[in-house]
Design a protein around this motif. Sequence first.
Motif, PDB file in Angstrom:
ATOM      1  N   GLY A 127       8.884  36.724  15.734  1.00 57.29           N
ATOM      2  CA  GLY A 127       8.025  35.546  15.640  1.00 57.29           C
ATOM      3  C   GLY A 127       7.977  34.729  16.909  1.00 57.29           C
ATOM      4  N   GLU A 128       8.925  34.955  17.826  1.00 59.58           N
ATOM      5  CA  GLU A 128       8.916  34.243  19.111  1.00 59.58           C
ATOM      6  C   GLU A 128       7.665  34.652  19.879  1.00 59.58           C
ATOM      7  N   MET A 129       6.805  33.682  20.217  1.00 56.45           N
ATOM      8  CA  MET A 129       5.521  34.074  20.818  1.00 56.45           C
ATOM      9  C   MET A 129       4.885  32.910  21.572  1.00 56.45           C
ATOM     10  N   VAL A 130       3.877  33.261  22.371  1.00 55.43           N
ATOM     11  CA  VAL A 130       2.970  32.313  23.008  1.00 55.43           C
ATOM     12  C   VAL A 130       1.557  32.841  22.820  1.00 55.43           C
ATOM     13  N   ASP A 131       0.720  32.075  22.170  1.00 58.59           N
ATOM     14  CA  ASP A 131      -0.679  32.439  21.931  1.00 58.59           C
ATOM     15  C   ASP A 131      -0.803  33.798  21.255  1.00 58.59           C
ATOM     16  N   GLY A 132       0.113  34.071  20.331  1.00 52.81           N
ATOM     17  CA  GLY A 132       0.073  35.316  19.586  1.00 52.81           C
ATOM     18  C   GLY A 132       0.724  36.493  20.272  1.00 52.81           C
ATOM     19  N   ASP A 133       1.118  36.350  21.536  1.00 58.52           N
ATOM     20  CA  ASP A 133       1.762  37.439  22.268  1.00 58.52           C
ATOM     21  C   ASP A 133       3.279  37.306  22.146  1.00 58.52           C
ATOM     22  N   PRO A 134       3.974  38.350  21.714  1.00 63.53           N
ATOM     23  CA  PRO A 134       5.438  38.278  21.644  1.00 63.53           C
ATOM     24  C   PRO A 134       6.023  38.034  23.029  1.00 63.53           C
ATOM     25  N   VAL A 135       7.005  37.149  23.102  1.00 63.43           N
ATOM     26  CA  VAL A 135       7.692  36.857  24.361  1.00 63.43           C
ATOM     27  C   VAL A 135       9.196  36.864  24.100  1.00 63.43           C
ATOM     28  N   ARG A 136       9.943  36.989  25.173  1.00 61.50           N
ATOM     29  CA  ARG A 136      11.398  36.889  25.100  1.00 61.50           C
ATOM     30  C   ARG A 136      11.819  35.854  26.147  1.00 61.50           C
ATOM     31  N   ARG A 137      11.922  34.627  25.697  1.00 65.90           N
ATOM     32  CA  ARG A 137      12.199  33.525  26.621  1.00 65.90           C
ATOM     33  C   ARG A 137      13.590  33.638  27.239  1.00 65.90           C
ATOM     34  N   PHE A 193      -6.221  35.130  29.651  1.00 67.08           N
ATOM     35  CA  PHE A 193      -7.167  34.192  29.057  1.00 67.08           C
ATOM     36  C   PHE A 193      -6.674  33.800  27.670  1.00 67.08           C
ATOM     37  N   PRO A 194      -6.906  32.550  27.253  1.00 70.78           N
ATOM     38  CA  PRO A 194      -6.529  32.161  25.886  1.00 70.78           C
ATOM     39  C   PRO A 194      -7.283  32.996  24.861  1.00 70.78           C
ATOM     40  N   ARG A 195      -6.635  33.243  23.721  1.00 70.40           N
ATOM     41  CA  ARG A 195      -7.291  34.020  22.668  1.00 70.40           C
ATOM     42  C   ARG A 195      -8.500  33.274  22.108  1.00 70.40           C
ATOM     43  N   THR A 196      -8.393  31.932  22.068  1.00 69.63           N
ATOM     44  CA  THR A 196      -9.522  31.125  21.592  1.00 69.63           C
ATOM     45  C   THR A 196     -10.241  30.534  22.799  1.00 69.63           C
ATOM     46  N   MET A 197     -11.445  31.006  23.053  1.00 68.64           N
ATOM     47  CA  MET A 197     -12.231  30.552  24.197  1.00 68.64           C
ATOM     48  C   MET A 197     -13.142  29.388  23.788  1.00 68.64           C
ATOM     49  N   PRO A 198     -13.546  28.561  24.769  1.00 65.60           N
ATOM     50  CA  PRO A 198     -14.343  27.372  24.429  1.00 65.60           C
ATOM     51  C   PRO A 198     -15.793  27.664  24.058  1.00 65.60           C
ATOM     52  N   VAL A 199     -16.263  28.881  24.306  1.00 62.64           N
ATOM     53  CA  VAL A 199     -17.652  29.229  23.987  1.00 62.64           C
ATOM     54  C   VAL A 199     -17.646  30.289  22.888  1.00 62.64           C
ATOM     55  N   GLU A 200     -18.385  30.025  21.836  1.00 62.59           N
ATOM     56  CA  GLU A 200     -18.431  30.961  20.713  1.00 62.59           C
ATOM     57  C   GLU A 200     -19.027  32.295  21.152  1.00 62.59           C
ATOM     58  N   GLY A 201     -18.395  33.365  20.746  1.00 63.39           N
ATOM     59  CA  GLY A 201     -18.879  34.696  21.094  1.00 63.39           C
ATOM     60  C   GLY A 201     -18.200  35.295  22.310  1.00 63.39           C
ATOM     61  N   ILE A 202     -17.559  34.440  23.133  1.00 59.03           N
ATOM     62  CA  ILE A 202     -16.836  34.941  24.303  1.00 59.03           C
ATOM     63  C   ILE A 202     -15.381  35.164  23.922  1.00 59.03           C
ATOM     64  N   THR A 203     -14.875  36.336  24.246  1.00 55.86           N
ATOM     65  CA  THR A 203     -13.492  36.673  23.946  1.00 55.86           C
ATOM     66  C   THR A 203     -12.785  37.088  25.233  1.00 55.86           C
ATOM     67  N   PRO A 204     -11.457  37.071  25.243  1.00 55.32           N
ATOM     68  CA  PRO A 204     -10.740  37.553  26.426  1.00 55.32           C
ATOM     69  C   PRO A 204     -11.112  38.983  26.799  1.00 55.32           C
ATOM     70  N   GLU A 205     -11.392  39.800  25.782  1.00 53.61           N
ATOM     71  CA  GLU A 205     -11.746  41.192  26.031  1.00 53.61           C
ATOM     72  C   GLU A 205     -13.113  41.299  26.721  1.00 53.61           C
ATOM     73  N   SER A 206     -14.066  40.460  26.279  1.00 56.77           N
ATOM     74  CA  SER A 206     -15.399  40.518  26.896  1.00 56.77           C
ATOM     75  C   SER A 206     -15.373  40.010  28.327  1.00 56.77           C
ATOM     76  N   VAL A 207     -14.535  39.004  28.583  1.00 57.32           N
ATOM     77  CA  VAL A 207     -14.402  38.499  29.955  1.00 57.32           C
ATOM     78  C   VAL A 207     -13.731  39.540  30.839  1.00 57.32           C
ATOM     79  N   ALA A 208     -12.733  40.228  30.295  1.00 58.13           N
ATOM     80  CA  ALA A 208     -12.019  41.245  31.077  1.00 58.13           C
ATOM     81  C   ALA A 208     -12.960  42.354  31.527  1.00 58.13           C
ATOM     82  N   LYS A 209     -13.969  42.683  30.724  1.00 57.66           N
ATOM     83  CA  LYS A 209     -14.919  43.735  31.081  1.00 57.66           C
ATOM     84  C   LYS A 209     -15.761  43.358  32.292  1.00 57.66           C
ATOM     85  N   THR A 210     -15.899  42.049  32.562  1.00 60.08           N
ATOM     86  CA  THR A 210     -16.678  41.624  33.730  1.00 60.08           C
ATOM     87  C   THR A 210     -15.877  41.731  35.021  1.00 60.08           C
TER      88      THR A 210
END
Length: 330
Positions: A127-137, A193-210
Amino acid sequence: MRRKAGLILLALAVFFAALSPLLRWYAFPRLAKIPANQYQDMVLEAKDATLLDYGTMQARKVPKVTIVQTLKGNVEESEKIERTAGRDVVVWDGLSYVVGPDGKMVSKIPERYIFDAHTQEPVHATGEMVDGDPVRRQGIEFKWPFLTEKRDYEYFDAQARVTAPIHYKGTRDFRGVDVYYFEQTIPWTKVRFPRTMPVEGITPESVAKTGTTRWYTTVRKFWVEPLTGAPVYGEEIHKEELRGGTLLGGRDKVTAFAGHVKMREDYIESTVDLVKSNRTLVLLMTSYLPWGFLALGLLLLALALYLEARGRRPGGTEPTKDSEPEPVTA
């Protein structure tokens, strides 16, 4: 009677003298801990900041960007982890929520921070995480240990997911409270990129493709009350950039956010008041009571010795001998 009173005083003197170091070195490390159900929030502001307009992909000056940070103790999860960890554990569910001048969400990043309730060292668990990504602090985050020392610490940066030294820069006075000033610099680092982007329809995955990437740097500053280990004030000189890719229309980079983030005044006042009250409780267990018990023990010892000395004086407690009877004469 004096001898019995002296023995009682001597026993009490030994008791209080022994209680003094036990309270400081045994009881305090076990009793001082962060409550599992703690809830706190904080509002920070970056005035005259630079913010990216995702509609036009142009950076613009804005009067203010607001960051709301909340930390909520998750008692159910902490009790679950304690059963296997074998120690007192605190689970904080955090959220950093950034709002633009128009009141619209810029970003929101949840965290789960799991740590030892006494030492504030990270506890690694599911359950240790940041923005849904598992981390080991590694290192601390949000709070320093009780009885903070004048030295550098390892501090976890949630944006970059890295641990770096945060340097002790000296002792200062902050609104009547003696504090230790710490500073950490995170150089330009490629971040997600944050999982929740400020513009609807834009995702980290779609930005990564650019091909566009996100970069971040900050200078983090904390003013920490050393007894409680609680920051009474914090600032960040924070910068984010988008670099490369087709999303920028041929530009090398564009500023996504730049600003000097500071705590809002009303939260500074409430934080200082809270830390002052908690500081008194720590002082009670680390200074006032231990030294008071030691002084009381010495006083009782002195009184016991005084009574013993009085009892040993010639004639002080010696029983009076019956005088010889006078002869009776007719």
